[in-house]
Design a protein around this motif. Structure first.
Motif, PDB file in Angstrom:
ATOM      1  N   VAL A 137      -1.757   1.364   5.588  1.00 33.29           N
ATOM      2  CA  VAL A 137      -0.576   1.613   4.755  1.00 33.29           C
ATOM      3  C   VAL A 137      -0.924   2.092   3.350  1.00 33.29           C
ATOM      4  CG1 VAL A 137       1.513   0.579   3.775  1.00 33.29           C
ATOM      5  CG2 VAL A 137       0.713  -0.140   6.047  1.00 33.29           C
ATOM      6  N   VAL A 138      -1.795   1.354   2.673  1.00 34.95           N
ATOM      7  CA  VAL A 138      -2.013   1.591   1.243  1.00 34.95           C
ATOM      8  C   VAL A 138      -2.987   2.736   0.978  1.00 34.95           C
ATOM      9  CG1 VAL A 138      -2.782   0.567  -0.919  1.00 34.95           C
ATOM     10  CG2 VAL A 138      -1.462  -0.806   0.707  1.00 34.95           C
ATOM     11  N   LEU A 139      -4.196   2.653   1.550  1.00 36.90           N
ATOM     12  CA  LEU A 139      -5.228   3.643   1.218  1.00 36.90           C
ATOM     13  C   LEU A 139      -4.853   5.082   1.580  1.00 36.90           C
ATOM     14  CD1 LEU A 139      -8.573   1.771   1.993  1.00 36.90           C
ATOM     15  CD2 LEU A 139      -7.618   2.383  -0.230  1.00 36.90           C
ATOM     16  N   PRO A 140      -4.216   5.334   2.754  1.00 39.57           N
ATOM     17  CA  PRO A 140      -3.827   6.727   3.043  1.00 39.57           C
ATOM     18  C   PRO A 140      -2.935   7.337   1.966  1.00 39.57           C
ATOM     19  CG  PRO A 140      -3.710   5.410   5.039  1.00 39.57           C
ATOM     20  CD  PRO A 140      -3.948   4.449   3.899  1.00 39.57           C
ATOM     21  N   GLN A 141      -2.014   6.529   1.417  1.00 39.19           N
ATOM     22  CA  GLN A 141      -1.143   7.027   0.352  1.00 39.19           C
ATOM     23  C   GLN A 141      -1.890   7.113  -0.979  1.00 39.19           C
ATOM     24  OE1 GLN A 141       3.086   5.517   0.489  1.00 39.19           O
ATOM     25  NE2 GLN A 141       2.159   3.995   1.852  1.00 39.19           N
ATOM     26  N   ALA A 142      -2.793   6.155  -1.209  1.00 41.50           N
ATOM     27  CA  ALA A 142      -3.540   6.151  -2.463  1.00 41.50           C
ATOM     28  C   ALA A 142      -4.428   7.386  -2.575  1.00 41.50           C
ATOM     29  CB  ALA A 142      -4.384   4.878  -2.555  1.00 41.50           C
ATOM     30  N   PHE A 143      -5.089   7.763  -1.485  1.00 40.41           N
ATOM     31  CA  PHE A 143      -5.968   8.930  -1.512  1.00 40.41           C
ATOM     32  C   PHE A 143      -5.187  10.199  -1.846  1.00 40.41           C
ATOM     33  CE2 PHE A 143      -9.197   6.480   0.954  1.00 40.41           C
ATOM     34  CZ  PHE A 143     -10.279   6.742   0.126  1.00 40.41           C
ATOM     35  N   ARG A 144      -3.971  10.309  -1.339  1.00 36.00           N
ATOM     36  CA  ARG A 144      -3.170  11.499  -1.623  1.00 36.00           C
ATOM     37  C   ARG A 144      -2.808  11.605  -3.097  1.00 36.00           C
ATOM     38  NH1 ARG A 144       1.118  11.172   3.430  1.00 36.00           N
ATOM     39  NH2 ARG A 144      -0.320  11.849   5.063  1.00 36.00           N
ATOM     40  N   SER A 145      -2.579  10.482  -3.730  1.00 38.00           N
ATOM     41  CA  SER A 145      -2.118  10.503  -5.117  1.00 38.00           C
ATOM     42  C   SER A 145      -3.248  10.684  -6.122  1.00 38.00           C
ATOM     43  CB  SER A 145      -1.359   9.205  -5.430  1.00 38.00           C
ATOM     44  OG  SER A 145      -2.227   8.094  -5.353  1.00 38.00           O
TER      45      SER A 145
END
Length: 215
Positions: free
Chosen positions: A133-141
């Motif tokens: 949940v968290v890391l996939p979105q964090a990498f994009r940002s």
């Protein structure tokens, strides 16, 4: 152009050395930095403390001293001799991982807390919440700041020239021994780095556009 065309063998080896340091150090930095970044936001106090200690200690140590540690302290400690290129990769990876960790931590903080709470509510563990949940979105940002970290890593590879590792940073000395003008060599090395940084910037723009659509 004669400075390059008359010494293609040396330029090729130096460029290959720089790329080995960059990709090897970058891969290690991503793996280690992701782990440390997750530790920095872990609910476990010991994990947070270890992550903070690692980041604050290594990041505040000059890169040259990190190279000294890996080149002259680590081999006797392990009782084995290691290739200086490999030691350079370790030094760059361990050092750059601190910046990767902080960049990822900043990206994690952009993910709404409600998403992590919802994931935990359905029974996911901390590792699953981070990985799914968290890391996939964090990498994009964090693509732009992360690319800045890797641009710095690319330029930091020149430090390895002082530790018997052939790369673009050591070309001046080698070419001087062959009778070439040192200033001309430095200017051409600068051009090569500008091209490499331009490629990284292109990769950044491509990833931003692709992942922006994915959102």
């Amino acid at each position: 152009m004669g400075v390059i065309t008359d010494h293609l063998d040396l330029w090729g080896e130096a460029l290959l050395g720089t790329l080995k340091l960059f990709f090897g150090g970058g891969l290690l930095a991503i793996l280690l930095g992701t782990i440390v970044g997750a530790m920095r936001v872990s609910p476990i106090p010991i994990a947070r403390g270890v992550g903070a200690f690692y980041v604050n200690t290594i990041r505040n140590t000059p890169l040259t001293l990190v190279f000294f540690g890996f080149s002259f302290a680590l081999p006797p400690l392990l009782g084995i001799r290691l290739d200086f290129t490999l030691l350079g990769i370790f030094a760059l990876g361990v050092y750059t991982a601190t910046y990767v960790a902080e960049t990822i931590r900043s990206g994690i903080n952009t993910v709404p807390v409600g998403q992590a709470e919802a994931a935990r509510a359905i029974g996911l563990s901390f590792g699953q919440v981070m990985g799914l949940v968290v890391l996939p979105q964090a990498f994009r940002s964090v693509i732009p700041p992360m690319m800045s970290v890797f641009i710095a890593l690319l330029k930091n590879t020149t430090v390895a020239a002082g530790f018997s590792v052939l790369n673009l940073g050591s070309l001046r000395d080698w070419m001087s021994e062959r009778g070439e003008n040192q200033l001309v060599v430095i200017l051409w090395v600068m051009v090569v780095f500008v091209v490499l940084v331009a490629l990284l910037s292109w990769a950044q723009n491509t990833l931003e556009k692709r992942w922006a659509v994915a959102r």
